[in-house]
Every structure is written in structure tokens, then in C-alpha cells.
Design a protein around this motif. Structure first.
Motif, PDB file in Angstrom:
ATOM      1  N   ASP A  12     -27.222 -33.589 -35.624  1.00 37.81           N
ATOM      2  CA  ASP A  12     -26.201 -32.546 -35.596  1.00 37.81           C
ATOM      3  C   ASP A  12     -25.531 -32.464 -34.222  1.00 37.81           C
ATOM      4  O   ASP A  12     -24.318 -32.208 -34.125  1.00 37.81           O
ATOM      5  CB  ASP A  12     -26.829 -31.188 -35.939  1.00 37.81           C
ATOM      6  N   LEU A  32     -22.892 -35.245 -34.113  1.00 39.81           N
ATOM      7  CA  LEU A  32     -21.826 -35.034 -35.098  1.00 39.81           C
ATOM      8  C   LEU A  32     -20.936 -33.854 -34.715  1.00 39.81           C
ATOM      9  O   LEU A  32     -19.703 -33.932 -34.803  1.00 39.81           O
ATOM     10  CB  LEU A  32     -22.438 -34.805 -36.481  1.00 39.81           C
ATOM     11  N   ILE A  33     -21.539 -32.761 -34.268  1.00 40.43           N
ATOM     12  CA  ILE A  33     -20.749 -31.580 -33.922  1.00 40.43           C
ATOM     13  C   ILE A  33     -19.926 -31.825 -32.657  1.00 40.43           C
ATOM     14  O   ILE A  33     -18.737 -31.493 -32.597  1.00 40.43           O
ATOM     15  CB  ILE A  33     -21.676 -30.358 -33.740  1.00 40.43           C
ATOM     16  N   ASP A  53     -17.088 -34.140 -33.318  1.00 43.58           N
ATOM     17  CA  ASP A  53     -16.282 -33.687 -34.453  1.00 43.58           C
ATOM     18  C   ASP A  53     -16.421 -34.614 -35.664  1.00 43.58           C
ATOM     19  O   ASP A  53     -15.443 -35.050 -36.251  1.00 43.58           O
ATOM     20  CB  ASP A  53     -14.810 -33.547 -34.045  1.00 43.58           C
ATOM     21  N   TYR A  54     -17.665 -34.923 -35.991  1.00 43.84           N
ATOM     22  CA  TYR A  54     -17.990 -35.701 -37.186  1.00 43.84           C
ATOM     23  C   TYR A  54     -17.165 -36.996 -37.277  1.00 43.84           C
ATOM     24  O   TYR A  54     -16.358 -37.178 -38.181  1.00 43.84           O
ATOM     25  CB  TYR A  54     -17.764 -34.854 -38.448  1.00 43.84           C
ATOM     26  N   ALA A  65     -15.868 -40.494 -38.234  1.00 44.59           N
ATOM     27  CA  ALA A  65     -16.042 -41.209 -39.501  1.00 44.59           C
ATOM     28  C   ALA A  65     -15.124 -42.412 -39.547  1.00 44.59           C
ATOM     29  O   ALA A  65     -14.140 -42.499 -38.809  1.00 44.59           O
ATOM     30  CB  ALA A  65     -15.753 -40.278 -40.681  1.00 44.59           C
ATOM     31  N   GLN A 102     -15.788 -43.981 -35.998  1.00 45.15           N
ATOM     32  CA  GLN A 102     -17.195 -44.295 -35.782  1.00 45.15           C
ATOM     33  C   GLN A 102     -17.392 -45.796 -35.597  1.00 45.15           C
ATOM     34  O   GLN A 102     -18.211 -46.234 -34.783  1.00 45.15           O
ATOM     35  CB  GLN A 102     -18.041 -43.806 -36.959  1.00 45.15           C
ATOM     36  N   TYR A 114     -27.671 -44.188 -41.730  1.00 45.21           N
ATOM     37  CA  TYR A 114     -26.745 -43.934 -42.842  1.00 45.21           C
ATOM     38  C   TYR A 114     -27.322 -44.427 -44.165  1.00 45.21           C
ATOM     39  O   TYR A 114     -27.250 -43.749 -45.187  1.00 45.21           O
ATOM     40  CB  TYR A 114     -25.408 -44.644 -42.600  1.00 45.21           C
ATOM     41  N   LYS A 130     -23.318 -33.489 -44.878  1.00 42.72           N
ATOM     42  CA  LYS A 130     -22.028 -33.321 -44.205  1.00 42.72           C
ATOM     43  C   LYS A 130     -21.649 -34.529 -43.346  1.00 42.72           C
ATOM     44  O   LYS A 130     -20.770 -34.437 -42.487  1.00 42.72           O
ATOM     45  CB  LYS A 130     -22.002 -32.057 -43.346  1.00 42.72           C
ATOM     46  N   ASN A 131     -22.324 -35.664 -43.570  1.00 39.36           N
ATOM     47  CA  ASN A 131     -21.968 -36.889 -42.842  1.00 39.36           C
ATOM     48  C   ASN A 131     -20.860 -37.593 -43.613  1.00 39.36           C
ATOM     49  O   ASN A 131     -21.107 -38.123 -44.710  1.00 39.36           O
ATOM     50  CB  ASN A 131     -23.179 -37.811 -42.701  1.00 39.36           C
ATOM     51  N   PRO A 132     -19.638 -37.632 -43.096  1.00 33.76           N
ATOM     52  CA  PRO A 132     -18.514 -38.192 -43.854  1.00 33.76           C
ATOM     53  C   PRO A 132     -18.606 -39.690 -44.090  1.00 33.76           C
ATOM     54  O   PRO A 132     -17.826 -40.249 -44.867  1.00 33.76           O
ATOM     55  CB  PRO A 132     -17.300 -37.835 -42.990  1.00 33.76           C
TER      56      PRO A 132
END
Length: 503
Positions: free
Chosen positions: A37, A40-41, A44-45, A47, A51, A263, A336-338
């Protein structure tokens, strides 16, 4: 007056191991972090391509490192080059640790990547794998720290092995090959004798290794200029093999597990600490089974391991992809992992995890070490130094591509990514079978004959015998000394070619 030089084999090996672990640290510095978290936070996640850019930045820097490392080390020597690389690494680590966003993180990883350049043997591969394992669990431990301090602490710990390497470098001897290349032969022979024979310059091993160094340098000086030496008289086949063996190692998809195993295990329904610990198990498996290959790699042969490994990995990819195809689509991403949009549970989850572990085991036994070994053996004397740079370039170009496109692939084609990797493994196996002759324990003359026009078909070649062992025995039988190698009329490396029927 310079610092005292330490010729103890264990000390030299320790410094080399620290260097390998340093590479491993940065490879896995993201693995345990990207699912937390805190990461990711703060970012800002990230993706897809964003990424992918973060994950592949290290490899992009390594592409640059593969290009510039050869000229720099040839000009300044191996020790000074490594010192320069360590300073570069410290800057990159500082930038990563102090990151304030996406761009700065990528810049730091690019700088760290420049250090990495590979002429890997199994012992070096093990050092890297230990670095990967240690750094992964450092990242896991730091995941319990609240806020950005979590990943900053993990990335900052990369300073430690680099500082150890910087402290040790002044005390290890310079490369004998480089010293010979710049006409400092007396120093080179002294170092060889101090490391291998307690100072005895006429020991058979010292004589044999010195003869091999002189042979290579003579071939380099007499080589065709520029790119022509990589294509003449069948050399294009060797250049293609040296480049593509690294390409297929990356396209086998094993580094999906190295970079993004968190992942994949999220797709298999694992979350939190269970995910992180289960993901870390694969790195332990990597070490165990690479260690096993240390004892068998020269008995099995390169072709058998490359072909069998590629086919075995293809089967694993097809199973994982097939099982995940039955998974449920999760809008917004698992936890909430895009980047993770499908999930399986129960027996399907267990199957995915088991075949991911099996894939890593097969990779550790085959393509992971053997691709680098084959890349080192395939070149001729005059092309070996630059040729290894070409092989490393192939490795890092495709490593960069893989790191970049996997996160977008997980979003856009999900489980079909594993089918793509399975197909690429089969394509690699086909090329290994048709165009890669057996180089294990073959003399330089034998390898040249196999790649020359009219050479035997790759699938009819077999394991040979160690050239260095032949040179050592020849030196003992003829009671040769180092001075004999300098005498006019002596032809270095005069080891006879075996009966062509045994090639």
C-alpha cells in the motif's frame, strides 16, 4: 606506495560475490515493494506502461552499461572501471531513496542499471541470486514500516554492498588479461602465480593460463577491423547465436517471476504477507537448483539443457495461462491493484502457484546459467571481448522490452501473456535444436570448425573435452615454463583438433 594486494582466492571471490549480490539487490528491489500500500498510494497506483517504465528502467540503464563498459575497462583497467561504476551506483541509489515521484524513481534506476554488465558463470549467477533473495526479504521486512519510509529504507540499504565493494576493490589485484594487453606482462604473470600457485611462475596451471591469455591477445591484434570480424567465414552464425541465446533467455518469460511474481500470486488469490512470503520462496528455489547445476552443467551439455529447459518452461506457461483463463474478472483490480484484473481460487490457485515454482526450477537448472555460458563459449578468440558485449546488449535490450510490456500485457491480454511466452519458448527450442552446435568442453578450433561453412549439423554435435585441462597436461608433459611462451616460433594455444567424427 600503493595499498597491499591480497591474492587470497577466497578474498578475491568474496569481492566478486559482493559485486554479484549488488546486481541482485537492484533486480529485486522493486519485487516486494510494488504490491504494498505504501508504494501504490505514494506513486498513485502506477499501472500499465507507467509501471512498466519503472520496472524496465534498470534494464534500460544496463543497455547503456553494456555499450560503454568495454571501452572504459579497456582504457582504464578493470579495477578503476569498477570503482567508477560503484560511484555511479551510489548516485543512482541516492536518487531512488530520495525520490519525490515517478520521474526521479526512473532516473535512479537508470543510473543503477549502468553498473550492470554480464559475463556470468554459475558462481556469479549464484551471487546475483543471493542478492535477489536477500533484497526481496529486506523489502518484505520494510513493508511493515508505515508510509514512504518503507520503500526508502529498502532502497537505501543498497548502499551497504556497494560500500563494501568500494572498500575491497583497492586490495584485489588488477586483471592479468588487461595488464598483458597494456604490455605489463611481468605484473600479469606475478598475479597469476600469486593467485594460483603461491608465487611459482612455472606452475603448469600458471603456464597454461598465461598461454591462453597470450593466444587471445594475439588473435585480437590480428583480427579484421570493425564489424567485419563478426561476419566473415561463418562468424555471422556465431554472432547470431551469441545474441539470440540471450534474447531467448529473456523471451522465455522467467523474469516475469523475478519482477512481477507478486502480481501473479495476486491473480492466484494470495494477499498480504502470505503473498510476499510465497513469492519469496521462488528466489530460494532459484538458489537451490542453480547450485545443483554447478555440479552437472559440464556433464550434461549446453544443447540438452537449452532445448529441454525451453520445452519445460513452455509447458509451465501453457498450464498457468490455461488455468488463469478460467479466472474471474475483477473490475478495478485485485486489492485495488490496477495491474491485476483476474483472480482464481481453490485448486486453480494451487495449480498456478505450483507451476510458477516449477517454471523457476526449470529455469534455474537450464536457461538461467547456460545462456550466459553458451554466450561466452560461442565467440572466436578475436571477437570474444567485444562479442560478450554484444551478448550482454541482447540480454538487456530484451530485458528492457519485457519489463516494459508485461504490466500493459497483464491489463490488455491478461492470461494470454503466458501463452505468448509459451510460444516463444517453443520457438527458442527450435532454434537451439537447428542452429546451436554443442560447445561444452570444445577447443576453440573445434568450435570454429562447427560454425564454419560446411560444418556438421548442430544436432549431430556432442560434448567434447576441456581445452584448459589439455593445456595443463601439455605443460606438465613438456615441462614448459612461462619463458617458453615468449620464444620465437612458439605458437600459443597449439592444441590439436579432435577427430571430426567425434565433434
Amino acid at each position: 606506495m600503493g595499498l597491499p594486494q591480497i591474492y587470497n582466492t577466497y578474498f578475491v571471490a568474496f569481492i566478486a560475490t559482493v559485486g554479484g549480490m549488488l546486481f541482485g539487490f537492484d533486480i529485486s528491489s522493486m519485487s516486494a515493494i510494488i504490491g504494498t500500500d505504501q508504494y501504490l498510494i505514494y506513486f498513485d497506483y502506477p499501472a500499465g506502461l507507467q509501471q512498466g517504465a519503472i520496472g524496465s528502467a534498470l534494464a534500460a540503464g544496463s543497455v547503456v552499461g553494456s555499450i560503454i563498459a568495454g571501452p572504459i575497462s579497456n582504457r582504464f583497467g578493470r579495477k578503476l572501471s569498477l570503482t567508477f561504476a560503484c560511484m555511479w551506483w551510489l548516485v543512482g541509489t541516492a536518487v531512488q531513496t530520495a525520490t519525490n515521484g515517478f520521474g526521479m524513481l526512473i532516473a535512479g534506476r537508470l543510473l543503477n542499471g549502468v553498473l550492470r554488465r554480464g559475463s556470468l558463470i554459475i558462481i556469479q549467477q549464484l551471487a546475483i541470486e543471493w542478492g535477489i533473495l536477500i533484497m526481496y526479504f529486506i523489502g518484505y521486512g520494510c513493508s511493515f514500516i508505515a508510509g514512504p519510509a518503507s520503500f526508502r529504507t529498502a532502497w537505501g540499504i543498497q548502499f551497504v554492498p556497494c560500500v563494501l565493494l568500494l572498500i575491497g576493490l583497492p586490495f584485489i589485484p588488477e586483471s592479468p588479461r588487461w595488464l598483458a594487453k597494456v604490455d605489463r606482462s611481468d605484473e600479469a604473470i606475478k598475479i597469476l602465480a600469486s593467485i594460483h600457485a603461491h608465487g611459482d611462475v612455472n606452475d603448469a596451471l600458471v603456464v597454461a593460463e598465461w598461454e591462453e591469455i597470450i593466444t587471445v591477445l594475439e588473435a585480437e591484434r590480428n583480427a579484421l577491423p570493425g564489424w567485419r570480424k563478426f561476419v566473415y567465414n561463418g562468424m555471422w552464425k556465431r554472432t547470431l547465436a551469441g545474441f539470440t541465446v540471450q534474447m531467448w533467455q529473456q523471451n522465455s518469460g522467467a523474469n516475469v517471476m523475478t519482477y512481477y511474481v507478486v502480481y501473479i500470486f495476486q491473480m492466484a488469490g494470495l494477499t498480504g504477507n502470505i503473498n510476499l512470503i510465497s513469492s519469496g520462496v521462488q528466489y530460494a528455489l532459484f538458489i537451490v537448483f542453480t547450485t545443483v547445476m554447478f555440479f552437472y552443467v559440464d556433464k550434461t551439455g549446453r544443447r540438452t539443457l537449452l532445448i529441454g529447459g525451453a520445452i519445460g518452461m513452455a509447458i509451465c506457461h501453457f498450464v498457468v495461462g490455461g488455468v488463469l483463463s478460467a479466472g474471474a474478472y475483477v473490475p478495478g483490480g485485485v486489492d485495488k491493484n490496477p495491474n491485476v484484473l483476474i483472480e482464481v481460487t481453490g485448486n486453480l490457485s494451487n495449480t498456478v502457484i505450483a507451476f510458477c515454482y516449477l517454471l523457476i526450477i526449470i529455469y534455474a537448472l537450464t536457461l538461467a546459467p547456460v545462456a550466459w555460458i553458451y554466450a561466452a563459449e560461442v565467440w572466436s578468440l578475436e571477437t570474444r571481448a567485444a562479442g560478450m558485449g554484444i551478448s550482454a546488449l541482447g540480454n538487456w535490450l530484451f530485458n528492457f522490452a519485457l519489463g516494459l510490456y508485461i504490466p500493459p500485457g497483464f491489463i490488455n491480454i491478461t492470461w494470454k501473456m503466458f501463452i505468448v511466452f509459451g510460444v516463444m519458448c517453443l520457438l527458442g527450442a527450435i532454434q537451439f535444436y537447428l542452429t546451436y552446435p554443442e560447445t561444452c568442453q570444445k577447443s576453440l578450433e573445434e568450435i570454429e570448425e562447427m560454425f564454419a561453412p560446411g560444418g556438421p549439423p548442430a544436432w549431430k554435435t556432442k560434448v567434447g573435452h576441456s581445452k584448459l585441462d589439455v593445456l595443463i597436461q601439455e605443460a606438465r608433459d613438456k615441462q614448459r615454463t612461462v619463458e617458453d611462451i615468449f620464444r620465437p616460433g612458439h605458437r600459443a594455444g597449439s592444441v590439436g583438433v579432435e577427430d571430426p567424427e567425434k565433434i
